[in-house]
Design a protein around this motif. Structure first.
Motif, PDB file in Angstrom:
ATOM      1  N   VAL A  70     -11.816  -4.546 -31.028  1.00  0.00           N
ATOM      2  CA  VAL A  70     -10.588  -3.755 -31.046  1.00  0.00           C
ATOM      3  C   VAL A  70     -10.992  -2.284 -31.071  1.00  0.00           C
ATOM      4  O   VAL A  70     -11.737  -1.863 -31.959  1.00  0.00           O
ATOM      5  CB  VAL A  70      -9.723  -4.083 -32.281  1.00  0.00           C
ATOM      6  N   HIS A  71     -10.496  -1.522 -30.092  1.00  0.00           N
ATOM      7  CA  HIS A  71     -10.803  -0.102 -29.962  1.00  0.00           C
ATOM      8  C   HIS A  71      -9.560   0.700 -30.292  1.00  0.00           C
ATOM      9  O   HIS A  71      -8.562   0.601 -29.561  1.00  0.00           O
ATOM     10  CB  HIS A  71     -11.250   0.220 -28.538  1.00  0.00           C
ATOM     11  N   VAL A  72      -9.592   1.480 -31.361  1.00  0.00           N
ATOM     12  CA  VAL A  72      -8.482   2.351 -31.730  1.00  0.00           C
ATOM     13  C   VAL A  72      -8.623   3.612 -30.885  1.00  0.00           C
ATOM     14  O   VAL A  72      -9.600   4.356 -31.021  1.00  0.00           O
ATOM     15  CB  VAL A  72      -8.513   2.686 -33.232  1.00  0.00           C
ATOM     16  N   LEU A  73      -7.661   3.831 -29.988  1.00  0.00           N
ATOM     17  CA  LEU A  73      -7.774   4.940 -29.048  1.00  0.00           C
ATOM     18  C   LEU A  73      -7.506   6.285 -29.709  1.00  0.00           C
ATOM     19  O   LEU A  73      -6.656   6.408 -30.599  1.00  0.00           O
ATOM     20  CB  LEU A  73      -6.820   4.743 -27.871  1.00  0.00           C
ATOM     21  N   ALA A  74      -8.241   7.289 -29.245  1.00  0.00           N
ATOM     22  CA  ALA A  74      -8.055   8.669 -29.687  1.00  0.00           C
ATOM     23  C   ALA A  74      -6.944   9.312 -28.863  1.00  0.00           C
ATOM     24  O   ALA A  74      -6.561   8.802 -27.800  1.00  0.00           O
ATOM     25  CB  ALA A  74      -9.363   9.438 -29.529  1.00  0.00           C
ATOM     26  N   SER A  75      -6.438  10.424 -29.342  1.00  0.00           N
ATOM     27  CA  SER A  75      -5.276  11.063 -28.711  1.00  0.00           C
ATOM     28  C   SER A  75      -5.504  11.452 -27.255  1.00  0.00           C
ATOM     29  O   SER A  75      -4.541  11.555 -26.496  1.00  0.00           O
ATOM     30  CB  SER A  75      -4.853  12.289 -29.514  1.00  0.00           C
ATOM     31  N   ASP A  76      -6.758  11.641 -26.843  1.00  0.00           N
ATOM     32  CA  ASP A  76      -7.028  12.008 -25.451  1.00  0.00           C
ATOM     33  C   ASP A  76      -7.391  10.802 -24.575  1.00  0.00           C
ATOM     34  O   ASP A  76      -7.910  10.960 -23.477  1.00  0.00           O
ATOM     35  CB  ASP A  76      -8.129  13.067 -25.372  1.00  0.00           C
ATOM     36  N   GLN A  77      -7.105   9.597 -25.048  1.00  0.00           N
ATOM     37  CA  GLN A  77      -7.473   8.385 -24.306  1.00  0.00           C
ATOM     38  C   GLN A  77      -6.279   7.602 -23.778  1.00  0.00           C
ATOM     39  O   GLN A  77      -6.360   6.406 -23.553  1.00  0.00           O
ATOM     40  CB  GLN A  77      -8.360   7.492 -25.179  1.00  0.00           C
ATOM     41  N   GLN A  78      -5.177   8.281 -23.525  1.00  0.00           N
ATOM     42  CA  GLN A  78      -4.007   7.607 -22.953  1.00  0.00           C
ATOM     43  C   GLN A  78      -4.364   6.952 -21.630  1.00  0.00           C
ATOM     44  O   GLN A  78      -3.841   5.884 -21.303  1.00  0.00           O
ATOM     45  CB  GLN A  78      -2.858   8.583 -22.779  1.00  0.00           C
ATOM     46  N   HIS A  79      -5.275   7.552 -20.873  1.00  0.00           N
ATOM     47  CA  HIS A  79      -5.686   6.977 -19.594  1.00  0.00           C
ATOM     48  C   HIS A  79      -6.279   5.575 -19.778  1.00  0.00           C
ATOM     49  O   HIS A  79      -6.085   4.702 -18.932  1.00  0.00           O
ATOM     50  CB  HIS A  79      -6.674   7.897 -18.875  1.00  0.00           C
ATOM     51  N   LEU A  80      -6.980   5.334 -20.888  1.00  0.00           N
ATOM     52  CA  LEU A  80      -7.513   3.991 -21.144  1.00  0.00           C
ATOM     53  C   LEU A  80      -6.388   3.014 -21.486  1.00  0.00           C
ATOM     54  O   LEU A  80      -6.397   1.873 -21.038  1.00  0.00           O
ATOM     55  CB  LEU A  80      -8.542   4.018 -22.271  1.00  0.00           C
ATOM     56  N   SER A  81      -5.423   3.471 -22.258  1.00  0.00           N
ATOM     57  CA  SER A  81      -4.275   2.625 -22.574  1.00  0.00           C
ATOM     58  C   SER A  81      -3.553   2.224 -21.298  1.00  0.00           C
ATOM     59  O   SER A  81      -3.238   1.044 -21.092  1.00  0.00           O
ATOM     60  CB  SER A  81      -3.317   3.349 -23.515  1.00  0.00           C
ATOM     61  N   ASP A  82      -3.296   3.195 -20.432  1.00  0.00           N
ATOM     62  CA  ASP A  82      -2.602   2.917 -19.171  1.00  0.00           C
ATOM     63  C   ASP A  82      -3.421   1.967 -18.293  1.00  0.00           C
ATOM     64  O   ASP A  82      -2.883   1.031 -17.704  1.00  0.00           O
ATOM     65  CB  ASP A  82      -2.339   4.215 -18.404  1.00  0.00           C
ATOM     66  N   ARG A  83      -4.712   2.188 -18.218  1.00  0.00           N
ATOM     67  CA  ARG A  83      -5.598   1.363 -17.389  1.00  0.00           C
ATOM     68  C   ARG A  83      -5.581  -0.088 -17.850  1.00  0.00           C
ATOM     69  O   ARG A  83      -5.453  -1.009 -17.053  1.00  0.00           O
ATOM     70  CB  ARG A  83      -7.022   1.912 -17.478  1.00  0.00           C
ATOM     71  N   PHE A  84      -5.717  -0.318 -19.152  1.00  0.00           N
ATOM     72  CA  PHE A  84      -5.810  -1.681 -19.667  1.00  0.00           C
ATOM     73  C   PHE A  84      -4.447  -2.349 -19.831  1.00  0.00           C
ATOM     74  O   PHE A  84      -4.366  -3.547 -20.093  1.00  0.00           O
ATOM     75  CB  PHE A  84      -6.613  -1.705 -20.971  1.00  0.00           C
ATOM     76  N   ALA A  85      -3.367  -1.596 -19.647  1.00  0.00           N
ATOM     77  CA  ALA A  85      -2.017  -2.171 -19.686  1.00  0.00           C
ATOM     78  C   ALA A  85      -1.621  -2.758 -18.336  1.00  0.00           C
ATOM     79  O   ALA A  85      -0.704  -3.562 -18.257  1.00  0.00           O
ATOM     80  CB  ALA A  85      -1.004  -1.112 -20.112  1.00  0.00           C
ATOM     81  N   ARG A  86      -2.309  -2.352 -17.262  1.00  0.00           N
ATOM     82  CA  ARG A  86      -1.979  -2.826 -15.918  1.00  0.00           C
ATOM     83  C   ARG A  86      -2.539  -4.221 -15.679  1.00  0.00           C
ATOM     84  O   ARG A  86      -3.679  -4.505 -16.016  1.00  0.00           O
ATOM     85  CB  ARG A  86      -2.559  -1.882 -14.869  1.00  0.00           C
ATOM     86  N   ALA A  87      -1.752  -5.057 -15.050  1.00  0.00           N
ATOM     87  CA  ALA A  87      -2.207  -6.403 -14.685  1.00  0.00           C
ATOM     88  C   ALA A  87      -2.801  -6.372 -13.286  1.00  0.00           C
ATOM     89  O   ALA A  87      -2.409  -5.569 -12.445  1.00  0.00           O
ATOM     90  CB  ALA A  87      -1.035  -7.382 -14.730  1.00  0.00           C
ATOM     91  N   GLY A  88      -3.771  -7.250 -13.065  1.00  0.00           N
ATOM     92  CA  GLY A  88      -4.281  -7.472 -11.718  1.00  0.00           C
ATOM     93  C   GLY A  88      -5.206  -6.416 -11.165  1.00  0.00           C
ATOM     94  O   GLY A  88      -5.425  -6.364  -9.963  1.00  0.00           O
ATOM     95  N   THR A  89      -5.751  -5.549 -11.990  1.00  0.00           N
ATOM     96  CA  THR A  89      -6.695  -4.543 -11.505  1.00  0.00           C
ATOM     97  C   THR A  89      -8.031  -4.741 -12.196  1.00  0.00           C
ATOM     98  O   THR A  89      -8.117  -5.392 -13.234  1.00  0.00           O
ATOM     99  CB  THR A  89      -6.191  -3.114 -11.795  1.00  0.00           C
ATOM    100  N   ASP A  90      -9.094  -4.159 -11.612  1.00  0.00           N
ATOM    101  CA  ASP A  90     -10.397  -4.182 -12.264  1.00  0.00           C
ATOM    102  C   ASP A  90     -10.381  -3.091 -13.328  1.00  0.00           C
ATOM    103  O   ASP A  90     -10.648  -1.916 -13.055  1.00  0.00           O
ATOM    104  CB  ASP A  90     -11.522  -3.948 -11.253  1.00  0.00           C
ATOM    105  N   LYS A  91     -10.048  -3.475 -14.533  1.00  0.00           N
ATOM    106  CA  LYS A  91      -9.853  -2.524 -15.611  1.00  0.00           C
ATOM    107  C   LYS A  91     -11.136  -1.812 -16.018  1.00  0.00           C
ATOM    108  O   LYS A  91     -11.099  -0.747 -16.624  1.00  0.00           O
ATOM    109  CB  LYS A  91      -9.233  -3.234 -16.808  1.00  0.00           C
ATOM    110  N   PHE A  92     -12.276  -2.386 -15.702  1.00  0.00           N
ATOM    111  CA  PHE A  92     -13.560  -1.797 -16.100  1.00  0.00           C
ATOM    112  C   PHE A  92     -14.213  -0.992 -14.973  1.00  0.00           C
ATOM    113  O   PHE A  92     -15.310  -0.463 -15.168  1.00  0.00           O
ATOM    114  CB  PHE A  92     -14.505  -2.895 -16.592  1.00  0.00           C
ATOM    115  N   ALA A  93     -13.552  -0.870 -13.817  1.00  0.00           N
ATOM    116  CA  ALA A  93     -14.112  -0.120 -12.684  1.00  0.00           C
ATOM    117  C   ALA A  93     -14.410   1.316 -13.113  1.00  0.00           C
ATOM    118  O   ALA A  93     -13.551   2.004 -13.655  1.00  0.00           O
ATOM    119  CB  ALA A  93     -13.147  -0.134 -11.506  1.00  0.00           C
TER     120      ALA A  93
END
Length: 175
Positions: A70-93
């Protein structure tokens, strides 16, 4: 009868942190999902919990693999939240996660990360509740990314202003 939309809106009045939970699937590929249902459970033994929608594409991986992070995101990591919220994409690209406990991918730069063995899985209605025993953890002095009333917030945004003093007061105790 409880209206599901009104119930969801009412739950939105509780500010939560934003996390990304990772594991690996049966083929050894990294899997991750954005979650705000994370909570501490016990200090002794060190247990945390979170839940995952049963309709989630990632469910099979979290049911099968004996560990997660479990990774508690920092305030500048919204891009990671958005990335891992999407279905059907390579989230680790384009990411280069480290390898954590039991081979689980660990993201860098988060406010905190908890590497866990899966202790219990419980039915929770339309969600699966996962309880993890913390095996390793890291923290960094970074402000958290929050979710409040259906949108992102940070201690600096207007939505989080009622919580800013509380977050500053808690920071030394949490770190």
């Amino acid at each position: 009868m409880i209206d599901p939309r009104q119930f969801r809106d009412a739950l939105g009045h509780f500010a939560t942190g934003v996390t990304v939970v990772t594991t690996i699937d049966a083929e050894g590929q990294p899997v991750g999902v954005t979650v705000n249902s994370f909570s501490s459970l016990s200090l002794d033994p060190p247990l945390i919990l979170w839940s995952l929608a049963k309709k989630s594409y990632s469910l099979a991986a979290f049911e099968a693999h004996p560990a997660f992070a479990v990774h508690v995101l920092a305030s500048d990591q919204q891009h990671l939240s958005d990335r891992f919220a999407r279905a059907g994409t390579d989230k680790f690209a384009g990411l280069t996660p480290g390898e954590g406990f039991a081979g689980v991918p660990v993201l860098d730069g988060c406010a905190a990360a908890f590497q866990c063995s899966t202790e219990f899985r419980y039915d929770g209605g339309d969600h699966l509740i996962l309880v993890g025993r913390v095996q390793r953890f890291t923290t960094r002095e970074r402000p958290p990314l929050l979710f409040y009333r259906g949108r992102y917030a940070t201690p600096e945004t207007e939505a989080a202003q009622p919580f800013a003093g509380l977050l500053r007061a808690m920071a030394p105790a949490v770190a």
